[in-house]
Design a protein around this motif. Structure first.
Motif, PDB file in Angstrom:
ATOM      1  N   ALA A  58       0.830  -1.205   0.000  1.00 36.52           N
ATOM      2  CA  ALA A  58       0.000   0.000   0.000  1.00 36.52           C
ATOM      3  C   ALA A  58       0.868   1.260   0.000  1.00 36.52           C
ATOM      4  CB  ALA A  58      -0.933  -0.004   1.208  1.00 36.52           C
ATOM      5  N   ARG A  59       1.881   1.280   0.843  1.00 37.57           N
ATOM      6  CA  ARG A  59       2.755   2.461   0.887  1.00 37.57           C
ATOM      7  C   ARG A  59       3.573   2.577  -0.395  1.00 37.57           C
ATOM      8  NH1 ARG A  59       6.240   3.096   6.170  1.00 37.57           N
ATOM      9  NH2 ARG A  59       6.728   5.031   5.074  1.00 37.57           N
ATOM     10  N   LEU A  60       4.033   1.464  -0.903  1.00 37.22           N
ATOM     11  CA  LEU A  60       4.771   1.485  -2.157  1.00 37.22           C
ATOM     12  C   LEU A  60       3.907   2.080  -3.266  1.00 37.22           C
ATOM     13  CD1 LEU A  60       7.070  -1.252  -3.565  1.00 37.22           C
ATOM     14  CD2 LEU A  60       5.174  -0.468  -4.971  1.00 37.22           C
ATOM     15  N   SER A  61       2.654   1.678  -3.312  1.00 44.54           N
ATOM     16  CA  SER A  61       1.744   2.179  -4.344  1.00 44.54           C
ATOM     17  C   SER A  61       1.523   3.679  -4.215  1.00 44.54           C
ATOM     18  CB  SER A  61       0.398   1.447  -4.251  1.00 44.54           C
ATOM     19  OG  SER A  61       0.565   0.057  -4.386  1.00 44.54           O
ATOM     20  N   GLU A  62       1.406   4.147  -2.976  1.00 44.99           N
ATOM     21  CA  GLU A  62       1.134   5.565  -2.746  1.00 44.99           C
ATOM     22  C   GLU A  62       2.291   6.458  -3.182  1.00 44.99           C
ATOM     23  OE1 GLU A  62       0.317   5.871   1.373  1.00 44.99           O
ATOM     24  OE2 GLU A  62      -1.621   4.840   1.262  1.00 44.99           O
ATOM     25  N   HIS A  63       3.514   5.938  -3.085  1.00 39.36           N
ATOM     26  CA  HIS A  63       4.679   6.778  -3.326  1.00 39.36           C
ATOM     27  C   HIS A  63       5.286   6.612  -4.712  1.00 39.36           C
ATOM     28  CE1 HIS A  63       4.407   6.951   1.086  1.00 39.36           C
ATOM     29  NE2 HIS A  63       5.067   8.084   0.973  1.00 39.36           N
ATOM     30  N   LEU A  64       4.677   5.809  -5.567  1.00 41.05           N
ATOM     31  CA  LEU A  64       5.189   5.666  -6.926  1.00 41.05           C
ATOM     32  C   LEU A  64       5.073   6.982  -7.694  1.00 41.05           C
ATOM     33  CD1 LEU A  64       4.016   2.196  -8.296  1.00 41.05           C
ATOM     34  CD2 LEU A  64       6.360   3.067  -8.235  1.00 41.05           C
ATOM     35  N   GLN A  65       6.060   7.262  -8.513  1.00 40.23           N
ATOM     36  CA  GLN A  65       6.050   8.428  -9.380  1.00 40.23           C
ATOM     37  C   GLN A  65       6.247   7.984 -10.828  1.00 40.23           C
ATOM     38  OE1 GLN A  65       8.981  11.284  -8.103  1.00 40.23           O
ATOM     39  NE2 GLN A  65       8.249  11.292  -5.980  1.00 40.23           N
ATOM     40  N   PRO A  66       5.677   8.715 -11.782  1.00 42.72           N
ATOM     41  CA  PRO A  66       5.870   8.363 -13.195  1.00 42.72           C
ATOM     42  C   PRO A  66       7.344   8.246 -13.554  1.00 42.72           C
ATOM     43  CG  PRO A  66       4.156  10.017 -12.969  1.00 42.72           C
ATOM     44  CD  PRO A  66       4.773   9.864 -11.617  1.00 42.72           C
ATOM     45  N   ALA A  67       7.679   7.215 -14.331  1.00 35.66           N
ATOM     46  CA  ALA A  67       9.038   6.887 -14.774  1.00 35.66           C
ATOM     47  C   ALA A  67       9.837   6.159 -13.710  1.00 35.66           C
ATOM     48  CB  ALA A  67       9.797   8.100 -15.272  1.00 35.66           C
ATOM     49  N   ASP A  68       9.215   5.793 -12.591  1.00 33.77           N
ATOM     50  CA  ASP A  68       9.880   4.894 -11.644  1.00 33.77           C
ATOM     51  C   ASP A  68       9.981   3.506 -12.267  1.00 33.77           C
ATOM     52  OD1 ASP A  68      10.135   6.829  -9.736  1.00 33.77           O
ATOM     53  OD2 ASP A  68       8.597   6.039  -8.382  1.00 33.77           O
ATOM     54  N   VAL A  69      11.060   2.804 -11.955  1.00 30.42           N
ATOM     55  CA  VAL A  69      11.232   1.426 -12.389  1.00 30.42           C
ATOM     56  C   VAL A  69      10.838   0.513 -11.233  1.00 30.42           C
ATOM     57  CG1 VAL A  69      12.885  -0.337 -13.142  1.00 30.42           C
ATOM     58  CG2 VAL A  69      13.055   2.009 -14.007  1.00 30.42           C
ATOM     59  N   VAL A  70       9.960  -0.433 -11.492  1.00 29.84           N
ATOM     60  CA  VAL A  70       9.525  -1.393 -10.469  1.00 29.84           C
ATOM     61  C   VAL A  70      10.197  -2.728 -10.754  1.00 29.84           C
ATOM     62  CG1 VAL A  70       7.562  -2.592  -9.432  1.00 29.84           C
ATOM     63  CG2 VAL A  70       7.320  -0.211 -10.197  1.00 29.84           C
ATOM     64  N   LEU A  71      11.018  -3.190  -9.822  1.00 31.29           N
ATOM     65  CA  LEU A  71      11.687  -4.482  -9.950  1.00 31.29           C
ATOM     66  C   LEU A  71      10.854  -5.559  -9.271  1.00 31.29           C
ATOM     67  CD1 LEU A  71      15.419  -3.559  -9.187  1.00 31.29           C
ATOM     68  CD2 LEU A  71      14.229  -3.605 -11.386  1.00 31.29           C
ATOM     69  N   VAL A  72      10.833  -6.738  -9.875  1.00 30.92           N
ATOM     70  CA  VAL A  72      10.037  -7.858  -9.359  1.00 30.92           C
ATOM     71  C   VAL A  72      10.948  -9.082  -9.232  1.00 30.92           C
ATOM     72  CG1 VAL A  72       8.003  -9.305  -9.703  1.00 30.92           C
ATOM     73  CG2 VAL A  72       8.025  -6.956 -10.595  1.00 30.92           C
ATOM     74  N   ALA A  73      10.873  -9.739  -8.092  1.00 32.28           N
ATOM     75  CA  ALA A  73      11.575 -11.018  -7.916  1.00 32.28           C
ATOM     76  C   ALA A  73      10.585 -12.121  -8.275  1.00 32.28           C
ATOM     77  CB  ALA A  73      12.068 -11.173  -6.479  1.00 32.28           C
ATOM     78  N   GLY A  74      10.624 -12.564  -9.525  1.00 32.73           N
ATOM     79  CA  GLY A  74       9.630 -13.511 -10.022  1.00 32.73           C
ATOM     80  C   GLY A  74       9.796 -14.902  -9.446  1.00 32.73           C
ATOM     81  N   ARG A  75       8.787 -15.754  -9.698  1.00 32.20           N
ATOM     82  CA  ARG A  75       8.773 -17.117  -9.155  1.00 32.20           C
ATOM     83  C   ARG A  75       8.555 -18.159 -10.246  1.00 32.20           C
ATOM     84  NH1 ARG A  75       4.384 -17.805  -6.433  1.00 32.20           N
ATOM     85  NH2 ARG A  75       3.328 -15.869  -6.949  1.00 32.20           N
ATOM     86  N   SER A  76       8.648 -17.743 -11.509  1.00 27.87           N
ATOM     87  CA  SER A  76       8.385 -18.657 -12.616  1.00 27.87           C
ATOM     88  C   SER A  76       9.660 -19.392 -13.027  1.00 27.87           C
ATOM     89  CB  SER A  76       7.831 -17.884 -13.815  1.00 27.87           C
ATOM     90  OG  SER A  76       8.813 -16.979 -14.305  1.00 27.87           O
TER      91      SER A  76
END
Length: 281
Positions: free
Chosen positions: A39-57
């Motif tokens: 929730a906090r991560l979503s609130e503080h996102l700004q345009p052109a931010d890069v979101v990294l994901v640690a995938g599980r596939s």
């Protein structure tokens, strides 16, 4: 080859690519315990931010192994559905029927190519925000515009088959069938993941990620842009030009760390918590 035979061949290859893509994209690891406050991560996102994901596939496991990093995917945050610039991406989002406040990511997805997705698809995953430091709004808009202009770019099917070969014992395939992926290092594989699109988008405004630096004739430092195909998701994490934004697991747990429940009898973190004991100040 007749038109019917050609069409049949194309359909067969398309079905094979779809099947391989689904198989590689299937999650094979259990969902992790929460490692960030979504929730906090979503609130503080700004345009052109890069979101990294640690995938599980399956393919995430390959990327993590080859790049020596837990990050297997990178997406670009382009804003809320009601703030997107006019164009193809805004039309696609509107046709999808997502609410106006939906937070939108643009990403290169295996089997689908460059597409848009709601941020909420990664709820419960391990995420990290990488924010370009001191980038003005005009350049942020230019980065987003560059990436959005690539919407619909198809995925490179050659790279999908290259990734599949990681699951075959080495030596099974004849030498002339081996991909250059195995001979030239992991750089040739990067087209198969997401970071090339993002690297080129930032390069369009000459914003550095992990450039090569050398000295000029008079001792001045000269930046040389790296090939976008050599940029991996972890490079955004390592880059000194991106601020790393991350939040505690449960919001304010750092402020009350002495009140957290700890299992002091557990010998290691892998042991399930059977009982908790509240620490006293």
């Amino acid at each position: 080859m007749s038109g019917v035979e050609g069409k049949t061949g194309l359909n067969w290859r398309a079905r094979l690519v779809r099947w391989v893509s689904r198989w590689l994209s299937t999650d094979v690891q259990p969902a992790p315990a929460p490692r960030t406050d979504f929730a906090r991560l979503s609130e503080h996102l700004q345009p052109a931010d890069v979101v990294l994901v640690a995938g599980r596939s399956r393919v995430a496991g390959v990327i993590q192994t080859v790049t020596l990093s837990s990050w297997s995917h990178a997406a670009l945050y382009i804003g809320r559905a009601d703030t997107l610039a006019e164009g193809k991406v805004r039309q696609v989002v509107a046709q999808a029927g997502w609410p106006p406040d939906t937070q939108i990511l643009l990403e290169a997805e295996m089997g689908d190519g460059v597409r848009v997705s709601p941020l909420a698809r990664y709820r419960g995953e391990h995420l990290r925000i990488c924010r370009p430091r001191d980038m003005p709004e005009s350049d942020r808009a230019a980065v987003i515009s560059y990436a959005c202009a690539r919407y619909g770019t198809p995925y490179d099917t050659r790279q999908i088959l290259d990734l599949l070969r990681f699951f075959l014992p080495y030596g099974v395939l004849p030498r002339h069938w081996r991909s250059t992926l195995f001979e030239a290092g992991h750089g040739d594989m990067i087209r198969a993941i997401c970071s090339t699109l993002l690297a080129n988008a930032f390069a369009s405004v000459h914003y550095p990620i992990l450039p090569t630096i050398h000295r000029g004739e008079h001792g001045e430092m000269i930046f040389v842009r790296r090939n976008g195909r050599l940029i991996t998701p972890r490079d955004f994490d390592y880059s000194p030009y991106f601020d790393i934004i991350k939040y505690p697991f449960f919001g304010d747990d750092v402020d009350r760390y002495r009140d957290l429940l700890w299992d002091d009898d557990a010998p290691c973190a892998s042991r399930p918590v059977r009982r908790g004991r509240r620490l006293r100040k």
